[in-house]
Design an enzyme around this catalytic site. Structure first.
Site, PDB file in Angstrom:
ATOM      1  N   ASN A  72     -54.072 -65.032  43.560  1.00 31.41           N
ATOM      2  CA  ASN A  72     -52.737 -64.484  43.318  1.00 31.41           C
ATOM      3  C   ASN A  72     -51.897 -65.512  42.572  1.00 31.41           C
ATOM      4  O   ASN A  72     -52.398 -66.576  42.198  1.00 31.41           O
ATOM      5  CB  ASN A  72     -52.081 -64.067  44.642  1.00 31.41           C
ATOM      6  CG  ASN A  72     -52.024 -65.237  45.592  1.00 31.41           C
ATOM      7  OD1 ASN A  72     -51.391 -66.242  45.310  1.00 31.41           O
ATOM      8  ND2 ASN A  72     -52.720 -65.132  46.719  1.00 31.41           N
ATOM      9  N   ASP A  84     -55.711 -61.200  51.204  1.00 36.18           N
ATOM     10  CA  ASP A  84     -56.018 -60.318  52.330  1.00 36.18           C
ATOM     11  C   ASP A  84     -57.478 -59.867  52.297  1.00 36.18           C
ATOM     12  O   ASP A  84     -58.046 -59.531  53.332  1.00 36.18           O
ATOM     13  CB  ASP A  84     -55.100 -59.090  52.291  1.00 36.18           C
ATOM     14  CG  ASP A  84     -53.670 -59.476  52.661  1.00 36.18           C
ATOM     15  OD1 ASP A  84     -53.505 -60.285  53.586  1.00 36.18           O
ATOM     16  OD2 ASP A  84     -52.729 -58.988  52.005  1.00 36.18           O
ATOM     17  N   LYS A 140     -73.846 -65.760  37.735  1.00 36.65           N
ATOM     18  CA  LYS A 140     -72.760 -65.089  37.013  1.00 36.65           C
ATOM     19  C   LYS A 140     -73.127 -63.611  36.780  1.00 36.65           C
ATOM     20  O   LYS A 140     -74.234 -63.330  36.272  1.00 36.65           O
ATOM     21  CB  LYS A 140     -72.543 -65.800  35.674  1.00 36.65           C
ATOM     22  CG  LYS A 140     -71.387 -65.248  34.904  1.00 36.65           C
ATOM     23  CD  LYS A 140     -71.194 -66.007  33.605  1.00 36.65           C
ATOM     24  CE  LYS A 140     -70.214 -65.276  32.731  1.00 36.65           C
ATOM     25  NZ  LYS A 140     -70.216 -65.748  31.360  1.00 36.65           N
ATOM     26  N   PHE A 156     -43.854 -66.315  56.210  1.00 39.33           N
ATOM     27  CA  PHE A 156     -43.188 -65.851  54.994  1.00 39.33           C
ATOM     28  C   PHE A 156     -43.631 -64.411  54.749  1.00 39.33           C
ATOM     29  O   PHE A 156     -44.715 -64.014  55.183  1.00 39.33           O
ATOM     30  CB  PHE A 156     -43.604 -66.706  53.786  1.00 39.33           C
ATOM     31  CG  PHE A 156     -42.707 -67.873  53.530  1.00 39.33           C
ATOM     32  CD1 PHE A 156     -42.705 -68.966  54.374  1.00 39.33           C
ATOM     33  CD2 PHE A 156     -41.855 -67.891  52.424  1.00 39.33           C
ATOM     34  CE1 PHE A 156     -41.885 -70.057  54.133  1.00 39.33           C
ATOM     35  CE2 PHE A 156     -41.030 -68.968  52.164  1.00 39.33           C
ATOM     36  CZ  PHE A 156     -41.044 -70.050  53.031  1.00 39.33           C
ATOM     37  N   LYS A 163     -43.774 -57.517  60.290  1.00 40.92           N
ATOM     38  CA  LYS A 163     -44.657 -58.698  60.295  1.00 40.92           C
ATOM     39  C   LYS A 163     -44.209 -59.697  61.361  1.00 40.92           C
ATOM     40  O   LYS A 163     -45.022 -60.303  62.053  1.00 40.92           O
ATOM     41  CB  LYS A 163     -44.668 -59.367  58.923  1.00 40.92           C
ATOM     42  CG  LYS A 163     -45.446 -58.557  57.899  1.00 40.92           C
ATOM     43  CD  LYS A 163     -45.437 -59.172  56.508  1.00 40.92           C
ATOM     44  CE  LYS A 163     -46.142 -58.219  55.535  1.00 40.92           C
ATOM     45  NZ  LYS A 163     -46.049 -58.593  54.153  1.00 40.92           N
ATOM     46  N   LYS A 178     -46.898 -60.470  64.306  1.00 44.72           N
ATOM     47  CA  LYS A 178     -47.535 -61.794  64.293  1.00 44.72           C
ATOM     48  C   LYS A 178     -46.898 -62.754  65.309  1.00 44.72           C
ATOM     49  O   LYS A 178     -47.215 -63.938  65.327  1.00 44.72           O
ATOM     50  CB  LYS A 178     -47.511 -62.369  62.876  1.00 44.72           C
ATOM     51  CG  LYS A 178     -48.227 -61.455  61.873  1.00 44.72           C
ATOM     52  CD  LYS A 178     -48.434 -62.078  60.509  1.00 44.72           C
ATOM     53  CE  LYS A 178     -48.987 -61.023  59.529  1.00 44.72           C
ATOM     54  NZ  LYS A 178     -49.569 -61.579  58.320  1.00 44.72           N
TER      55      LYS A 178
HETATM   56  O1  PMT Z   1     -46.248 -70.784  45.872  1.00 44.78           O
HETATM   57  P1  PMT Z   1     -45.043 -70.330  45.071  1.00 44.78           P
HETATM   58  O2  PMT Z   1     -45.360 -70.018  43.643  1.00 44.78           O
HETATM   59  O3  PMT Z   1     -43.875 -71.268  45.235  1.00 44.78           O
HETATM   60  O4  PMT Z   1     -44.574 -68.916  45.692  1.00 44.78           O
HETATM   61  C1  PMT Z   1     -44.022 -68.854  46.975  1.00 44.78           C
HETATM   62  C2  PMT Z   1     -44.486 -67.604  47.721  1.00 44.78           C
HETATM   63  C3  PMT Z   1     -43.960 -66.355  47.041  1.00 44.78           C
HETATM   64  C4  PMT Z   1     -46.029 -67.554  47.780  1.00 44.78           C
HETATM   65  C5  PMT Z   1     -43.893 -67.745  49.183  1.00 44.78           C
HETATM   66  O5  PMT Z   1     -42.501 -67.771  49.117  1.00 44.78           O
HETATM   67  C6  PMT Z   1     -44.338 -66.595  50.069  1.00 44.78           C
HETATM   68  O6  PMT Z   1     -43.704 -65.559  50.138  1.00 44.78           O
HETATM   69  N1  PMT Z   1     -45.476 -66.772  50.800  1.00 44.78           N
HETATM   70  C7  PMT Z   1     -46.114 -65.730  51.598  1.00 44.78           C
HETATM   71  C8  PMT Z   1     -46.874 -64.806  50.712  1.00 44.78           C
HETATM   72  C9  PMT Z   1     -47.666 -63.798  51.489  1.00 44.78           C
HETATM   73  O7  PMT Z   1     -48.870 -63.909  51.524  1.00 44.78           O
HETATM   74  O8  PMT Z   1     -46.977 -62.926  52.160  1.00 44.78           O
HETATM   75  P2  PMT Z   1     -47.655 -61.769  53.069  1.00 44.78           P
HETATM   76  O9  PMT Z   1     -46.542 -60.858  53.346  1.00 44.78           O
HETATM   77  O10 PMT Z   1     -48.879 -61.230  52.403  1.00 44.78           O
HETATM   78  O11 PMT Z   1     -48.110 -62.527  54.390  1.00 44.78           O
HETATM   79  C10 PMT Z   1     -47.234 -62.704  55.506  1.00 44.78           C
HETATM   80  C11 PMT Z   1     -47.526 -64.009  56.216  1.00 44.78           C
HETATM   81  O12 PMT Z   1     -48.858 -63.972  56.768  1.00 44.78           O
HETATM   82  C12 PMT Z   1     -47.480 -65.234  55.326  1.00 44.78           C
HETATM   83  O13 PMT Z   1     -46.858 -66.271  56.055  1.00 44.78           O
HETATM   84  C13 PMT Z   1     -48.954 -65.542  55.056  1.00 44.78           C
HETATM   85  O14 PMT Z   1     -49.171 -66.953  54.889  1.00 44.78           O
HETATM   86  C14 PMT Z   1     -49.623 -65.036  56.319  1.00 44.78           C
HETATM   87  N2  PMT Z   1     -51.003 -64.548  56.092  1.00 44.78           N
HETATM   88  C15 PMT Z   1     -51.230 -63.475  55.301  1.00 44.78           C
HETATM   89  C16 PMT Z   1     -52.527 -62.989  55.163  1.00 44.78           C
HETATM   90  C17 PMT Z   1     -53.586 -63.636  55.846  1.00 44.78           C
HETATM   91  N3  PMT Z   1     -54.832 -63.225  55.719  1.00 44.78           N
HETATM   92  N4  PMT Z   1     -53.317 -64.703  56.618  1.00 44.78           N
HETATM   93  C18 PMT Z   1     -52.051 -65.160  56.750  1.00 44.78           C
HETATM   94  O15 PMT Z   1     -51.817 -66.143  57.466  1.00 44.78           O
END
Ligand code: PMT
Length: 407
Positions: A210, A279, A289, A323, A337, A341
């Site tokens: 991503n 995810d 490849k 986040f 979330k 979580k």
């Molecule tokens: O890195 P930058 O370019 O500065 O950008 C910052 C950012 C946009 C990446 C950051 O601000 C941000 O929003 N990070 C979380 C992105 C994200 O994956 O969001 P989510 O809504 O998909 O996940 C929610 C939370 O679960 C996050 O804290 C994530 O780390 C966590 N997660 C998600 C999926 C997974 N399989 N395991 C996780 O721990």
């Protein structure tokens, strides 16, 4: 503040070796007990007598010749030192330290040291930019060496660029900061921050990932370290230099991030998960490849573990901050979330807004709490936002402490 401290100066063979004399002189004036180790290369540039005259101590050059009363010079020097500083540090010593070599008194002593070691590189600009040198420096940073960056300018050889030894005043300032660090309001707290995106391999040359640059996570780690926290930074691939004083763990896939985070989890007080974890991953990673066919290609994906969900399930003393990167219905999605979580706070960013989210130096966030409170923050630099987040973490810890006392 430096009075009575023991500092070992390691001098290696570069034209800037004479500047180590100024450093020794400044340290002695500040009341420091200075011991100097010179490599064979350094002795081609300056005679040990010069350092002996300034420091009042014999210069150490030989692993096998102990001064009277000392059994093993390298262990005595390492045991007595409050700090070591290598001035100048040539490309050769950087490579030797990165490899953990012990083939002369300086390298052997540094291996035995538990005190902070400052490394002040100085060399030709082309040598300094060489990938091998840069990788050795990154390796040393990761291992906790403190690199005093060289300055940029005209060099003794006539070339221009980075590689001039940092000013002695700058080196003195860094020594002061290391021996008397600022006592920030996060001192005593151990934080785990995740940053960047994960890469899920499709075949040896392709992956799913991503747009995360790691900037948000690195800013959080930097702000926490600046305020005195011990910081583990678990990071997906990025182009960023790790903040000083932070313990960096590199990972690539979500599975690797999961293992690294779970191993550190018991040791930390706060987790802030700014990483954008994939995810899904390809169900099968091709070993060769994948060849281009005339038809399309169907990739079957399977779910990655949700790391934050697992942390929430296994929460003990830790505070958990997540986040949420959303493109629609920010508050409702983020709230779901937060609850699912088991988080103590969620930083929601609407990544469709200009200046927010992926890749930018700024962000626009809403801080969402389990009691329903929402704090909306305006556009600000990611470092400033990080400070706001750590302020809230401190407040949450204070509230948790009051609750424990009341219970
Ligand atoms: O890195 P930058 O370019 O500065 O950008 C910052 C950012 C946009 C990446 C950051 O601000 C941000 O929003 N990070 C979380 C992105 C994200 O994956 O969001 P989510 O809504 O998909 O996940 C929610 C939370 O679960 C996050 O804290 C994530 O780390 C966590 N997660 C998600 C999926 C997974 N399989 N395991 C996780 O721990």
């Amino acid at each position: 503040m430096l009075k009575g401290k023991h500092i070992v100066i390691g001098v290696t063979g570069g034209i800037a070796a004479h500047r180590a004399l100024d450093l020794a002189s400044n340290l002695v004036k500040a009341g420091v007990e200075v011991h100097v180790i010179m490599t064979a290369g350094a002795r081609e540039f300056i005679r040990p007598l010069a350092f002996e005259a300034i420091s009042g101590n014999r210069v150490h050059v030989d692993t096998f010749k102990a001064p009277p009363g000392w059994r093993y010079p390298h262990l005595e020097l390492a045991r007595r030192a409050d700090l070591a500083v290598i001035v100048p540090a040539t490309a050769n010593i950087l490579a030797k330290l990165a490899c953990g070599m012990a083939d002369d008194l300086l390298t052997t002593t540094v291996l035995a040291m538990v005190c902070p070691v400052l490394v002040c590189p100085a060399m030709n600009a082309y040598m300094y930019r060489n990938q091998a040198v840069q990788e050795n420096l990154s390796c040393l940073r990761r291992r906790g060496f403190i690199i005093v960056e060289p300055s940029v300018g005209r060099q003794a050889c006539g070339d221009e660029g980075p590689g001039r030894l940092a000013d002695v005043a700058v080196i003195m300032e860094r020594i002061g900061q290391v021996l008397d660090p600022p006592k920030g309001d996060l001192a005593g707290i151990t934080a785990l921050v995740t940053a960047g995106g994960t890469r899920e391999p499709i075949d040896p040359v392709r992956y799913i990932s991503n747009r995360s640059s790691g900037k948000m996570g690195y800013a959080l780690a930097r702000a926490a370290a600046n305020r005195g926290a011990g910081v583990y930074l678990v990071s997906g691939p990025t182009n960023l230099e790790p903040p000083e004083g932070v313990k960096l763990v590199h990972v690539e896939t979500a599975a690797e991030m999961f293992r690294a985070v779970m191993e550190l989890y018991p040791r930390v007080d706060v987790v802030v998960k700014a990483a954008a974890v994939a995810d899904y991953r390809p169900r099968v990673t091709a070993t060769q490849k994948i060849k281009k066919e005339d038809d399309g290609l169907v990739l079957e994906l399977e779910k990655n573990v949700d790391i934050l969900l697992e942390l929430g399930k296994n929460k003990r003393h830790q505070l958990l901050v997540g986040f949420a990167a959303e493109t629609e219905d920010l508050i409702n999605n983020a709230r779901r979330k937060l609850v699912k979580k088991n988080l103590d706070m969620l930083v929601a960013n609407d990544v469709m807004q200009p200046g927010a989210g992926f890749g930018t130096d700024t962000n626009i966030a809403k801080l969402i709490f389990p009691d329903g409170r929402i704090k909306s923050l305006p556009l600000m630099d990611k470092l400033e936002l990080s400070d706001r987040i750590w302020d809230e973490v401190l407040q949450l810890r204070a509230n948790a402490g009051q609750k424990d006392t009341a219970d």
